[in-house]
Design a protein around this motif. Structure first.
Motif, mmCIF file in Angstrom:
data_model
loop_
_atom_site.group_PDB
_atom_site.id
_atom_site.type_symbol
_atom_site.label_atom_id
_atom_site.label_comp_id
_atom_site.label_asym_id
_atom_site.label_seq_id
_atom_site.Cartn_x
_atom_site.Cartn_y
_atom_site.Cartn_z
ATOM 1 N N ASN A 142 0.845 -1.185 0.000
ATOM 2 C CA ASN A 142 0.000 0.000 0.000
ATOM 3 C C ASN A 142 0.884 1.240 0.000
ATOM 4 N N VAL A 143 0.619 2.136 -0.928
ATOM 5 C CA VAL A 143 1.362 3.394 -1.018
ATOM 6 C C VAL A 143 0.370 4.534 -0.811
ATOM 7 N N VAL A 144 0.534 5.285 0.269
ATOM 8 C CA VAL A 144 -0.414 6.348 0.614
ATOM 9 C C VAL A 144 0.346 7.570 1.120
ATOM 10 N N PHE A 145 -0.305 8.716 1.037
ATOM 11 C CA PHE A 145 0.219 9.946 1.632
ATOM 12 C C PHE A 145 -0.283 10.077 3.059
ATOM 13 N N THR A 146 0.489 10.788 3.871
ATOM 14 C CA THR A 146 0.132 10.952 5.282
ATOM 15 C C THR A 146 -0.387 12.343 5.608
ATOM 16 N N GLU A 147 -0.128 13.327 4.768
ATOM 17 C CA GLU A 147 -0.561 14.687 5.050
ATOM 18 C C GLU A 147 -1.122 15.319 3.781
ATOM 19 N N ALA A 148 -2.260 16.027 3.937
ATOM 20 C CA ALA A 148 -2.915 16.640 2.778
ATOM 21 C C ALA A 148 -2.180 17.891 2.311
ATOM 22 N N TYR A 149 -1.458 18.549 3.211
ATOM 23 C CA TYR A 149 -0.697 19.747 2.873
ATOM 24 C C TYR A 149 0.737 19.570 3.353
ATOM 25 N N PHE A 150 1.644 20.197 2.678
ATOM 26 C CA PHE A 150 3.050 20.114 3.062
ATOM 27 C C PHE A 150 3.732 21.446 2.804
ATOM 28 N N ILE A 151 4.807 21.657 3.505
ATOM 29 C CA ILE A 151 5.579 22.900 3.372
ATOM 30 C C ILE A 151 6.661 22.699 2.321
ATOM 31 N N THR A 152 6.704 23.561 1.361
ATOM 32 C CA THR A 152 7.743 23.485 0.332
ATOM 33 C C THR A 152 9.059 24.057 0.870
ATOM 34 N N LYS A 153 10.119 23.750 0.167
ATOM 35 C CA LYS A 153 11.424 24.327 0.472
ATOM 36 C C LYS A 153 11.849 25.230 -0.685
ATOM 37 N N GLU A 154 12.670 26.191 -0.360
ATOM 38 C CA GLU A 154 13.045 27.180 -1.370
ATOM 39 C C GLU A 154 14.520 27.535 -1.240
ATOM 40 N N ARG A 155 15.195 27.558 -2.375
ATOM 41 C CA ARG A 155 16.575 28.039 -2.394
ATOM 42 C C ARG A 155 16.546 29.560 -2.445
ATOM 43 N N LYS A 156 17.145 30.183 -1.438
ATOM 44 C CA LYS A 156 17.161 31.640 -1.352
ATOM 45 C C LYS A 156 18.596 32.148 -1.342
ATOM 46 N N GLU A 157 18.717 33.389 -1.696
ATOM 47 C CA GLU A 157 20.044 34.009 -1.727
ATOM 48 C C GLU A 157 20.490 34.308 -0.304
ATOM 49 N N LEU A 158 21.528 33.617 0.144
ATOM 50 C CA LEU A 158 22.078 33.843 1.475
ATOM 51 C C LEU A 158 23.014 35.037 1.494
ATOM 52 N N TYR A 159 23.864 35.120 0.493
ATOM 53 C CA TYR A 159 24.858 36.183 0.421
ATOM 54 C C TYR A 159 24.754 36.864 -0.932
ATOM 55 N N GLY A 160 23.953 37.914 -1.009
ATOM 56 C CA GLY A 160 23.877 38.709 -2.214
ATOM 57 C C GLY A 160 24.871 39.851 -2.166
ATOM 58 N N LYS A 161 24.790 40.724 -3.147
ATOM 59 C CA LYS A 161 25.698 41.866 -3.182
ATOM 60 C C LYS A 161 25.470 42.796 -2.002
ATOM 61 N N THR A 162 24.204 42.963 -1.612
ATOM 62 C CA THR A 162 23.901 43.847 -0.484
ATOM 63 C C THR A 162 24.511 43.316 0.797
ATOM 64 N N GLU A 163 24.328 41.999 1.058
ATOM 65 C CA GLU A 163 24.883 41.402 2.268
ATOM 66 C C GLU A 163 26.404 41.415 2.234
ATOM 67 N N PHE A 164 26.967 41.190 1.051
ATOM 68 C CA PHE A 164 28.432 41.210 0.926
ATOM 69 C C PHE A 164 28.994 42.586 1.255
ATOM 70 N N LEU A 165 28.399 43.633 0.695
ATOM 71 C CA LEU A 165 28.873 44.993 0.972
ATOM 72 C C LEU A 165 28.662 45.360 2.439
ATOM 73 N N SER A 166 27.548 44.942 3.016
ATOM 74 C CA SER A 166 27.280 45.250 4.424
ATOM 75 C C SER A 166 28.312 44.601 5.333
#
Length: 522
Positions: free
Chosen positions: A442-466
């Motif tokens: 049996n193959v089933v899902f356990t949750e009707a909704y889930f949280i996605t993941k996202e690749r975000k900019e950790l070190y942009g030009k603004t953070e680098f200059l700061s």
């Protein structure tokens, strides 16, 4: 008589210029906003005090440079962070996982029984071919290094166990279906397997790609209004449309919206070809656009076990801005239009790994494994082919992927995390299951909704200059105005130089030659 300016005049000008430079530097150091530099030229300071401040400035500059280098390395090597997204996602927005079922080490027993009537030479040849799907080899078997494609096709057609020998009943969303209608044959590194909710070969592979195949795709398993990046494109809240899409949509949680199959009579029809592997099933869950292979994480099911596989989706997205401008090697992923595969239509990390192994095997061994795609007729590597064994070992250790493949993940990924459990409903059922060689998956899902993941900019030009500005300010007291200050003093030097030259020009022009001679005689 020609007039000439004597050398002592130029010497006087050079001394005045050097003095102006020294005065300008002293003036800058005395009035600079940089921490500690004024003490170097302080007239009342002793020599050891000046030395102390010079040493402190050097140490502070060195520490600042080291910290700036670390900031740059972090910006260069880790510009992206993987974090949780802002929104929840519904199961109806993603497809049900593709489920590939392989009969572990199984050969059709009826065909193996026929081999008893073969000659010894024919039986040895059959044993050599059987090692292809086992993953191991007998070095003493004197197997040839390669086989013809026709030999492999004939062997696989004879010994591959049909689906109905192992699966007796299939249900999806509580609707009973013919298992042959739900599952399509697929040839992977463990032989002939069967995939539910996967794409047909013509949809997975590009046009002109050759694969070993002797069956016809009777199921319409082509993409219908779904893409990995954009999901399903259809009207909102139209469940009738959702039910007709392919790959099938994961509508909800529980057994009523999952896949249920009954396994039966495996031991009666299958003979074990691989001594190190027990009879049973290998279950692989993967993205519908991915080519399944046993190198992925798989889940085993004994022939008499009731197996429940609880699925949780993992969906990773990457916004185009501002991540797009970062090089793929730095952000550690490829957008769909950045990496095109030779054999596969859709880029995923697993598809890239299969293609890379195919290319390396073909280049080094002049043959390929029986499940690998090609564009031209190529011999099939035997299980005892030493070159092929060496390449496979390097691939298992990820040495080829690191040096040749560069198979980074896709920037938009869909995978499935699994919790696997073997259960029996009761002791009586367990004993009955064992005696009858029946089980279920049996193959089933356990949750009707889930949280996605996202690749975000950790070190942009603004953070680098700061970070750079904070480090410079902490160690040296340097700021943008400090840079303006340096530019200001440099402009003073050139403006003073021009003003002095202009003021000296008339006096030089009116200098009498006799006065010059008189000065020279003194």
């Amino acid at each position: 008589m020609s007039k000439s300016i004597p050398d002592w005049v130029f010497k006087l000008k050079d001394k005045a210029k050097e003095k102006r430079k020294v005065n300008l530097v002293e003036s800058y150091l005395e009035n600079s906003t940089l921490h500690g530099v004024k003490y170097i030229v302080l007239r009342q300071a002793k020599w050891y005090q000046k030395t102390f401040w010079i040493v402190m400035l050097c140490l502070s500059t060195a520490a600042c440079s080291q910290q700036m280098y670390r900031i740059w390395k972090k910006w260069e090597e880790s510009p992206i962070i993987l974090s949780f997204g802002n929104n929840m996602k519904s199961l109806s927005e993603i497809p049900f996982p593709a489920v590939t079922i392989c009969i572990d080490s199984g050969l059709n027993k009826a065909i193996v029984d026929v081999s008893k009537n073969m000659t010894s030479l024919e039986r040895v040849k059959l044993q050599h071919l059987a090692q292809l799907t086992c993953g191991t080899s007998d070095k003493k078997s004197n197997s040839p290094d390669t086989f013809n494609v026709s030999q492999v096709v004939d062997f696989l057609k004879l010994v591959s166990a049909p689906l109905d020998m192992s699966v007796s009943d299939c249900k999806y969303r509580t609707v009973s279906e013919n298992c042959r209608k739900l599952f399509s044959p697929v040839l992977i590194d463990r032989g002939l397997c069967y995939t539910f909710n996967g794409l047909a070969n013509d949809e997975i592979f590009r046009e002109g790609v050759r694969t070993i195949k002797w069956w016809e795709d009777k199921n319409e398993t082509f993409l219908n209004k779904w893409s990995l990046e954009n999901g399903y494109e259809l009207p909102e809240d139209d469940i009738h449309v959702l039910e007709s899409l392919y790959p099938f949509v994961a509508l909800d949680v529980g057994a009523d919206f999952g896949l249920n199959i009954k396994t039966t009579s495996t031991l009666l029809h299958i003979v074990n070809n691989c001594p190190k592997v027990a009879n049973g099933f290998k279950i692989i869950l993967h993205n519908p656009v991915e080519f399944p292979h046993a190198r992925r994480i798989s889940y085993r099911s004994n022939v008499n076990a009731d197996v429940s596989i609880f699925v949780r989706p993992e969906y990773i997205t990457t916004p185009d801005e501002p991540v797009l401008y970062i090089e793929p090697t730095r952000r550690k992923c490829y957008f769909s239009d950045e990496r095109q595969l030779k054999y596969f239509r859709y880029y995923t990390q697993d598809n890239c790994a299969v293609e890379c192994l195919t290319n390396v095997t073909l280049q080094q061994c002049q043959c390929v494994a029986f499940y690998m795609p090609t564009t031209t007729p190529v011999p099939i590597c035997s299980a005892t082919n030493q070159c092929f064994r060496n390449v496979t070992k390097l691939m298992v250790k990820n040495q080829i992927e690191k040096t040749v493949c560069s198979c980074l993940p896709a920037c938009t990924e869909l995978s499935y995390t699994v919790e696997n459990s073997h259960t029996y409903s009761s002791e009586t059922t367990a004993k009955s299951s064992i005696s009858n060689n029946t089980g279920s998956v049996n193959v089933v899902f356990t949750e009707a909704y889930f949280i996605t993941k996202e690749r975000k900019e950790l070190y942009g030009k603004t953070e680098f200059l700061s970070n750079c500005g904070g480090t410079l300010g902490l160690f040296l007291g340097f700021s943008v105005l400090s840079l303006v200050e340096v530019i200001y003093y440099i402009s003073l030097y050139f403006s003073n130089k021009r003003r002095i030259l202009l003021s000296q020009a008339p006096s030089m022009a009116s200098l009498d030659i006799t006065q010059i001679k008189r000065r020279q005689t003194l």
